[in-house]
Design an enzyme around this catalytic site. Structure first.
Site, PDB file in Angstrom:
ATOM      1  N   LYS A  69       0.477  -1.075  -0.228  1.00 55.69           N
ATOM      2  CA  LYS A  69       0.265  -0.108   0.114  1.00 55.69           C
ATOM      3  C   LYS A  69       1.095   1.423  -0.496  1.00 55.69           C
ATOM      4  O   LYS A  69       0.372   2.393  -0.657  1.00 55.69           O
ATOM      5  CB  LYS A  69      -0.696  -0.050   1.193  1.00 55.69           C
ATOM      6  CG  LYS A  69      -1.759  -1.061   1.371  1.00 55.69           C
ATOM      7  CD  LYS A  69      -2.702  -0.999   2.521  1.00 55.69           C
ATOM      8  CE  LYS A  69      -3.858  -2.428   2.571  1.00 55.69           C
ATOM      9  NZ  LYS A  69      -4.458  -1.916   3.527  1.00 55.69           N
ATOM     10  N   SER A  85      -0.790   0.625   6.045  1.00 60.11           N
ATOM     11  CA  SER A  85      -0.748   0.013   6.886  1.00 60.11           C
ATOM     12  C   SER A  85      -1.658  -1.072   7.020  1.00 60.11           C
ATOM     13  O   SER A  85      -2.846  -0.893   5.811  1.00 60.11           O
ATOM     14  CB  SER A  85      -1.274   0.361   8.058  1.00 60.11           C
ATOM     15  OG  SER A  85      -1.315   0.053   9.007  1.00 60.11           O
ATOM     16  N   ASP A  86      -1.669  -2.425   7.900  1.00 60.36           N
ATOM     17  CA  ASP A  86      -2.289  -3.318   7.462  1.00 60.36           C
ATOM     18  C   ASP A  86      -2.757  -4.447   8.352  1.00 60.36           C
ATOM     19  O   ASP A  86      -1.699  -4.512   9.733  1.00 60.36           O
ATOM     20  CB  ASP A  86      -2.680  -4.083   6.393  1.00 60.36           C
ATOM     21  CG  ASP A  86      -3.979  -5.158   5.783  1.00 60.36           C
ATOM     22  OD1 ASP A  86      -4.226  -4.316   5.021  1.00 60.36           O
ATOM     23  OD2 ASP A  86      -3.437  -6.384   6.000  1.00 60.36           O
ATOM     24  N   SER A  87      -4.038  -5.200   9.026  1.00 62.85           N
ATOM     25  CA  SER A  87      -4.306  -5.756   9.953  1.00 62.85           C
ATOM     26  C   SER A  87      -4.400  -7.224   9.455  1.00 62.85           C
ATOM     27  O   SER A  87      -5.328  -7.495   8.472  1.00 62.85           O
ATOM     28  CB  SER A  87      -5.152  -5.423  10.772  1.00 62.85           C
ATOM     29  OG  SER A  87      -4.659  -3.927  11.575  1.00 62.85           O
ATOM     30  N   ALA A 122       0.485  -3.848  11.021  1.00 62.81           N
ATOM     31  CA  ALA A 122       2.002  -4.105  10.661  1.00 62.81           C
ATOM     32  C   ALA A 122       1.431  -2.757   9.856  1.00 62.81           C
ATOM     33  O   ALA A 122       0.572  -1.999   8.865  1.00 62.81           O
ATOM     34  CB  ALA A 122       2.598  -5.012   9.065  1.00 62.81           C
TER      35      ALA A 122
END
Length: 209
Positions: A69, A85-87, A122
């Site tokens: 991203k 960011s990602d989860s 992250a």
């Protein structure tokens, strides 16, 4: 589409970063921390990237998604510092994505009931299309036994808002009712490891140190 965020109460920023997301919780975290940013959602095929990393650890996948991203938006805005960011949620060795329907949300909640959830969050920073920092953290959340009546009442309150949430919950809202015990950093649970992100932003010169 870009949202320019102005906290209206001063800032700790030396430059306005780009958040490669339209996530309400990530925007709220940065705004509360007095970090100036524009929000520009990244055009990334998350499911295709995950499919190509089928054997990877969940933390690695979350980091790869965050980096993808950040890099995608940075390629379009090479002069800006971009935060991605990602989860990702894991329960009993099974990874879960955002639910695509209320019926799937119900299925996820039934599976989560009485089990421990690991939430990996992250983040990555990119400049000139290149990743300059990446980090992650995780939290453990123990889901209480959920009745069918509760699941129905909960989704009456929270659907479709939680269609954008891995784990089918917003911890800052009614989602807190899902859990009997939580172990981990609150920002990680909200969807971004904020303290390491702020440290990295200071290292990159984007914040006043």
């Amino acid at each position: 589409m870009s949202d320019t965020i102005d906290s209206g109460r001063g800032t700790v920023s030396r430059e306005t970063i780009v958040l490669a997301s339209n996530s309400a919780s990530r925007k709220a975290m940065l705004s509360a921390a007095a970090v100036e940013f524009d929000a520009i959602a990244a055009d990334v095929d998350e499911r295709a990237l995950e499919a190509g990393m089928e054997d990877a650890e969940p933390a690695e996948i979350a980091q790869a998604l965050a980096a993808a991203k950040a890099a995608a938006v940075s390629a379009l805005h090479p002069d800006r510092l971009v935060l991605g960011s990602d989860s990702l949620v894991e329960v009993d060795g099974r990874r879960f994505d955002k639910p695509t329907s209320r019926e799937q949300a119900e299925e996820h909640l039934r599976f989560f009931s009485g089990r421990a959830m690991t939430l990996h969050s992250a983040a990555a920073l990119a400049r000139e299309g290149r990743i300059v920092w990446i980090g992650s953290d995780f939290a453990r959340l123990v889901v209480r036994d959920l009745s069918e009546d509760f699941i129905a009442a909960y989704l009456d309150l929270e659907w479709p808002a939680v269609s954008h949430c891995v784990g089918v919950f917003r911890i800052e809202g009614p989602g807190v009712h899902l859990f009997e015990r939580i172990m981990g950093d609150q920002y990680t649970i909200l969807g971004m490891p904020l303290l390491p992100v702020l440290d990295a932003l200071r290292e990159e010169g984007a914040l006043i140190a």
